[in-house]
Design an enzyme around this catalytic site. Structure first.
Site, short mmCIF file in Angstrom:
data_model
loop_
_atom_site.label_atom_id
_atom_site.label_comp_id
_atom_site.label_asym_id
_atom_site.label_seq_id
_atom_site.Cartn_x
_atom_site.Cartn_y
_atom_site.Cartn_z
N GLY A 1 -0.33 16.18 28.41
CA GLY A 1 -1.50 15.33 28.18
C GLY A 1 -1.49 14.83 26.75
O GLY A 1 -0.83 15.41 25.89
N GLN B 1 -4.67 11.54 18.90
CA GLN B 1 -3.49 12.29 18.46
C GLN B 1 -2.40 11.38 17.90
O GLN B 1 -1.50 11.84 17.20
CB GLN B 1 -2.92 13.15 19.61
CG GLN B 1 -3.88 14.28 20.02
CD GLN B 1 -3.32 15.11 21.16
OE1 GLN B 1 -3.49 14.77 22.32
NE2 GLN B 1 -2.64 16.19 20.83
N CYS C 1 -1.14 22.74 22.20
CA CYS C 1 -1.56 21.40 21.82
C CYS C 1 -0.48 20.77 20.96
O CYS C 1 0.02 21.41 20.04
CB CYS C 1 -2.88 21.46 21.05
SG CYS C 1 -3.50 19.82 20.59
N LEU C 2 -0.14 19.53 21.27
CA LEU C 2 0.89 18.84 20.48
C LEU C 2 0.44 18.67 19.03
O LEU C 2 1.28 18.48 18.16
CB LEU C 2 1.21 17.48 21.12
CG LEU C 2 1.85 17.57 22.52
CD1 LEU C 2 1.96 16.19 23.14
CD2 LEU C 2 3.22 18.24 22.45
N HIS D 1 -9.46 19.93 27.89
CA HIS D 1 -8.75 19.99 26.61
C HIS D 1 -8.67 18.59 25.98
O HIS D 1 -8.94 18.42 24.79
CB HIS D 1 -7.35 20.58 26.85
CG HIS D 1 -6.43 20.55 25.67
ND1 HIS D 1 -5.98 21.70 25.04
CD2 HIS D 1 -5.84 19.51 24.99
CE1 HIS D 1 -5.18 21.35 24.04
NE2 HIS D 1 -5.07 20.03 23.99
N GLU D 2 -8.32 17.61 26.81
CA GLU D 2 -8.18 16.24 26.28
C GLU D 2 -9.53 15.65 25.91
O GLU D 2 -9.66 14.96 24.89
CB GLU D 2 -7.50 15.32 27.31
CG GLU D 2 -6.12 15.75 27.77
CD GLU D 2 -5.15 16.05 26.65
OE1 GLU D 2 -5.36 15.57 25.53
OE2 GLU D 2 -4.19 16.79 26.90
N HIS E 1 -10.60 16.55 22.55
CA HIS E 1 -10.00 15.73 21.48
C HIS E 1 -10.87 14.51 21.17
O HIS E 1 -10.98 14.09 20.02
CB HIS E 1 -8.60 15.23 21.88
CG HIS E 1 -7.50 16.22 21.66
ND1 HIS E 1 -7.17 16.72 20.41
CD2 HIS E 1 -6.62 16.79 22.52
CE1 HIS E 1 -6.14 17.54 20.53
NE2 HIS E 1 -5.79 17.62 21.80
#
Ligand code: GNR
Ligand code: NI
Length: 172
Positions: free
Chosen positions: A46, A51, A94-95, A136-137, A140
């Site tokens: 995702g 990000q 997480c990236l 999670h997204e 963000h």
């Protein structure tokens, strides 16, 4: 399409609150194409627009296994309509917090309303990893990271190590 660079914590841009997309047009779709390519390259399952430094309410996702057909998903201006009381625990990564994985507890199911790639309104009932990933997204989009659910000690330790790694990488 282009691969963009992913912002990592503790960069303050990750704390920005993302704005709704006003009209879903070719510019929006070009951004989503870049996001998907960036996510596949990382690789991740995702990615939220912030990000890659774009404070817009856009999420891309693909939960297909690596030997399966790709299943790209696009969520624009997502809103959680409902969550269940039951929770589920997943080991999240997480990236933007590379190399750290910790268990996070969230509602096990949620329903989400959003606009798709074509700007069409959709409603999705999600459970399992999809439900976790959507939450999670969507965090963000509010400037929240999964490490915010950990103890302060764990969070500070992770942030300190990330800062140190970035310092070393910059000195190379
Ligand atoms: O690639 C990712 N894996 C992942 C695993 C468990 C829960 C959430 C995620 S999302 C993450 C990619 C990312 O950072 N998205 O914001
Ligand atoms: Ni993330």
């Amino acid at each position: 399409m282009a691969i963009r660079s992913i912002i990592t914590a503790p960069d303050h841009r990750l704390r920005e609150v993302s704005k709704p997309v006003e009209t879903v047009d070719d510019g929006t779709r070009a951004l989503m194409d870049d996001m998907l390519e960036t996510m596949y390259d990382a690789p991740g399952i995702g990615l939220a627009a912030i990000q890659i430094g774009e404070p817009l309410q856009i999420i891309v996702m693909d939960l297909a296994g690596k030997d399966d057909e790709p299943e790209p998903r696009y969520f624009i201006n997502p809103v959680i309509l409902d969550v269940v009381e039951e929770t589920a625990v997943y080991e999240e990564g997480c990236l933007s917090v590379p190399e750290y994985f910790e268990e996070v507890e969230r509602p096990a199911k949620c329903s989400v309303e959003y606009l798709d790639y074509d700007g069409k309104k959709q409603i999705l009932e999600a459970d399992g990893l999809l439900a976790t990933c959507i939450q999670h997204e969507m965090d963000h989009l509010e400037g929240t990271l999964f490490i915010d659910y950990l103890s302060r000690l764990k969070r500070e330790r992770i942030l300190k190590k990330l800062k140190k790694e970035q310092r070393l990488a910059a000195a190379e």
